[in-house]
Design a protein around this motif. Structure first.
Motif, mmCIF file in Angstrom:
data_model
loop_
_atom_site.group_PDB
_atom_site.id
_atom_site.type_symbol
_atom_site.label_atom_id
_atom_site.label_comp_id
_atom_site.label_asym_id
_atom_site.label_seq_id
_atom_site.Cartn_x
_atom_site.Cartn_y
_atom_site.Cartn_z
ATOM 1 N N ARG A 91 66.711 68.350 -3.994
ATOM 2 C CA ARG A 91 68.172 68.272 -4.009
ATOM 3 C C ARG A 91 68.685 68.013 -5.415
ATOM 4 O O ARG A 91 69.662 68.614 -5.860
ATOM 5 C CB ARG A 91 68.646 67.174 -3.069
ATOM 6 C CG ARG A 91 70.168 67.075 -2.945
ATOM 7 C CD ARG A 91 70.595 65.892 -2.094
ATOM 8 N NE ARG A 91 69.940 65.934 -0.798
ATOM 9 C CZ ARG A 91 69.135 64.984 -0.338
ATOM 10 N NH1 ARG A 91 68.883 63.910 -1.068
ATOM 11 N NH2 ARG A 91 68.584 65.087 0.855
ATOM 12 N N ARG A 92 68.004 67.120 -6.132
ATOM 13 C CA ARG A 92 68.425 66.785 -7.491
ATOM 14 C C ARG A 92 68.334 68.010 -8.398
ATOM 15 O O ARG A 92 69.230 68.268 -9.204
ATOM 16 C CB ARG A 92 67.554 65.653 -8.030
ATOM 17 C CG ARG A 92 68.040 65.079 -9.361
ATOM 18 C CD ARG A 92 67.159 63.932 -9.828
ATOM 19 N NE ARG A 92 67.109 62.854 -8.836
ATOM 20 C CZ ARG A 92 66.023 62.487 -8.182
ATOM 21 N NH1 ARG A 92 64.873 63.115 -8.391
ATOM 22 N NH2 ARG A 92 66.052 61.494 -7.313
ATOM 23 N N ARG A 93 67.266 68.771 -8.253
ATOM 24 C CA ARG A 93 67.097 69.974 -9.082
ATOM 25 C C ARG A 93 68.140 71.032 -8.739
ATOM 26 O O ARG A 93 68.676 71.703 -9.625
ATOM 27 C CB ARG A 93 65.694 70.533 -8.897
ATOM 28 C CG ARG A 93 64.596 69.643 -9.483
ATOM 29 C CD ARG A 93 63.226 70.152 -9.117
ATOM 30 N NE ARG A 93 62.170 69.308 -9.675
ATOM 31 C CZ ARG A 93 60.886 69.403 -9.354
ATOM 32 N NH1 ARG A 93 60.494 70.313 -8.468
ATOM 33 N NH2 ARG A 93 59.999 68.597 -9.908
ATOM 34 N N LEU A 94 68.414 71.190 -7.454
ATOM 35 C CA LEU A 94 69.436 72.162 -7.054
ATOM 36 C C LEU A 94 70.809 71.785 -7.590
ATOM 37 O O LEU A 94 71.576 72.641 -8.031
ATOM 38 C CB LEU A 94 69.486 72.264 -5.524
ATOM 39 C CG LEU A 94 68.348 73.020 -4.847
ATOM 40 C CD1 LEU A 94 68.431 72.862 -3.333
ATOM 41 C CD2 LEU A 94 68.383 74.497 -5.222
ATOM 42 N N LYS A 95 71.121 70.497 -7.568
ATOM 43 C CA LYS A 95 72.404 70.043 -8.100
ATOM 44 C C LYS A 95 72.502 70.293 -9.601
ATOM 45 O O LYS A 95 73.579 70.585 -10.119
ATOM 46 C CB LYS A 95 72.603 68.559 -7.784
ATOM 47 C CG LYS A 95 72.956 68.290 -6.331
ATOM 48 C CD LYS A 95 73.255 66.815 -6.113
ATOM 49 C CE LYS A 95 73.725 66.560 -4.694
ATOM 50 N NZ LYS A 95 74.025 65.126 -4.459
ATOM 51 N N GLN A 96 71.362 70.189 -10.287
ATOM 52 C CA GLN A 96 71.368 70.489 -11.720
ATOM 53 C C GLN A 96 71.695 71.955 -11.966
ATOM 54 O O GLN A 96 72.438 72.292 -12.896
ATOM 55 C CB GLN A 96 70.012 70.135 -12.323
ATOM 56 C CG GLN A 96 69.739 68.636 -12.423
ATOM 57 C CD GLN A 96 68.332 68.332 -12.918
ATOM 58 O OE1 GLN A 96 67.471 69.212 -12.982
ATOM 59 N NE2 GLN A 96 68.097 67.079 -13.270
ATOM 60 N N VAL A 97 71.131 72.832 -11.123
ATOM 61 C CA VAL A 97 71.409 74.264 -11.258
ATOM 62 C C VAL A 97 72.881 74.544 -10.944
ATOM 63 O O VAL A 97 73.572 75.254 -11.678
ATOM 64 C CB VAL A 97 70.498 75.086 -10.323
ATOM 65 C CG1 VAL A 97 70.904 76.558 -10.333
ATOM 66 C CG2 VAL A 97 69.043 74.939 -10.731
ATOM 67 N N LEU A 98 73.374 73.977 -9.840
ATOM 68 C CA LEU A 98 74.763 74.196 -9.453
ATOM 69 C C LEU A 98 75.744 73.608 -10.468
ATOM 70 O O LEU A 98 76.858 74.103 -10.623
ATOM 71 C CB LEU A 98 75.026 73.578 -8.076
ATOM 72 C CG LEU A 98 74.334 74.246 -6.894
ATOM 73 C CD1 LEU A 98 74.567 73.435 -5.621
ATOM 74 C CD2 LEU A 98 74.811 75.669 -6.709
ATOM 75 N N ARG A 160 80.360 73.327 -9.482
ATOM 76 C CA ARG A 160 80.759 72.724 -10.745
ATOM 77 C C ARG A 160 82.248 72.990 -11.003
ATOM 78 O O ARG A 160 82.735 74.097 -10.765
ATOM 79 C CB ARG A 160 79.915 73.336 -11.879
ATOM 80 C CG ARG A 160 80.310 72.881 -13.291
ATOM 81 C CD ARG A 160 79.500 73.683 -14.299
ATOM 82 N NE ARG A 160 79.942 73.414 -15.663
ATOM 83 C CZ ARG A 160 79.366 72.534 -16.480
ATOM 84 N NH1 ARG A 160 78.331 71.837 -16.051
ATOM 85 N NH2 ARG A 160 79.799 72.356 -17.705
ATOM 86 N N HIS A 161 82.923 71.982 -11.536
ATOM 87 C CA HIS A 161 84.326 72.107 -11.955
ATOM 88 C C HIS A 161 85.185 72.753 -10.865
ATOM 89 O O HIS A 161 85.513 73.930 -10.919
ATOM 90 C CB HIS A 161 84.444 72.936 -13.241
ATOM 91 C CG HIS A 161 83.699 72.350 -14.386
ATOM 92 N ND1 HIS A 161 83.646 70.994 -14.656
ATOM 93 C CD2 HIS A 161 82.949 72.936 -15.347
ATOM 94 C CE1 HIS A 161 82.921 70.779 -15.728
ATOM 95 N NE2 HIS A 161 82.474 71.927 -16.162
#
Length: 248
Positions: A91-98, A160-161
């Motif tokens: 989940r943390r990695r996916l959030k970084q991508v998103l 994002r944003h």
């Protein structure tokens, strides 16, 4: 195995992945509305509807694959489901991508609108349609640009944003106008280098015009409901601060 039959494999995998994620949430006691499962399945089914060799069939395939199917899939909130179903590290990695800047640029509504509408104009108002026809990779492109645009407008999944409602509404209005103008040009003349029966060309153009309107009205409804909900939340916060009851 036919090309169309091959399309069923990723579709089946997508449904299996979605239902597995929904099952995991429900097994641990989390709420996931069953209606979203139905909407996701309907979106996949619509995306699998084949086109025909006629220009009207080509346009119908575009409306279903590039407009209606993305709306249904986005309403099912697949990214939200994925983020809730996977382990914490993933989940943390996916959030970084998103949350990355390339993702932010792609889902910025005006950019997504230009990519979606621009590709349609490029296909139908240049010799590209005559050169490539209905190649399978073109179908994938239509689907992905439609999915990107719908995701950017609806903003139901974590992105994002978070663009404001005004920006999203403006991008939707601009895209709808560009679709309408493209349909009107096709009613008058076929794509360069292509000879089409007048009845087929005009029927396809009318389908693009009115079919696009229906889907875009659906997107407008999503944006309007979000605006109404945001206004309600703002009034609730204001009433808590001032002690003045909300208006009914």
């Amino acid at each position: 195995m036919s090309t169309h039959a091959l399309h069923h494999v990723p579709a089946l995998l997508a449904i299996m992945a979605y239902e597995t994620g929904a099952w995991r949430l429900r097994q641990r006691g989390d709420r996931w509305p069953p209606g979203r499962d139905v909407v996701f399945g309907a979106g996949v089914a619509v995306a699998l509807v084949p086109g025909t060799s006629s220009f009207t069939g080509h346009v119908l395939h575009h409306v279903l694959l590039g407009m209606l199917a993305p709306v249904l899939l986005v309403l099912a909130r697949p990214m939200t489901l994925l983020l809730r179903a996977v382990p914490t590290t993933t989940r943390r990695r996916l959030k970084q991508v998103l949350g990355s800047w390339p993702a932010g640029v792609l889902v910025f509504p005006p950019v997504a609108a230009v990519l979606e509408v621009g590709s349609l104009w490029l296909l139908h108002r240049t010799h590209l349609y005559a050169a490539i026809g209905d190649e399978p990779w073109l179908h994938l492109h239509v689907f992905l640009t439609g999915l990107l645009f719908t995701t950017a407008i609806c903003r139901l999944d974590p992105l994002r944003h978070r663009a404001g409602l005004g920006v999203r509404a403006g991008a939707l209005i601009g895209a709808a106008a560009a679709h309408a103008v493209l349909a009107k040009t096709l009613y008058v003349s076929a794509p360069p280098g292509v000879v089409l029966a007048v009845a087929d060309r005009q029927a396809g153009a009318e389908l693009m015009y009115y079919g696009g309107d229906v889907v875009e009205l659906g997107l407008a409804l999503v944006v309007a409901l979000q605006w109404y909900a945001a206004r309600g939340r703002a009034e609730a916060r204001s009433s808590r601060r001032t002690g003045v009851p909300r208006r009914a």
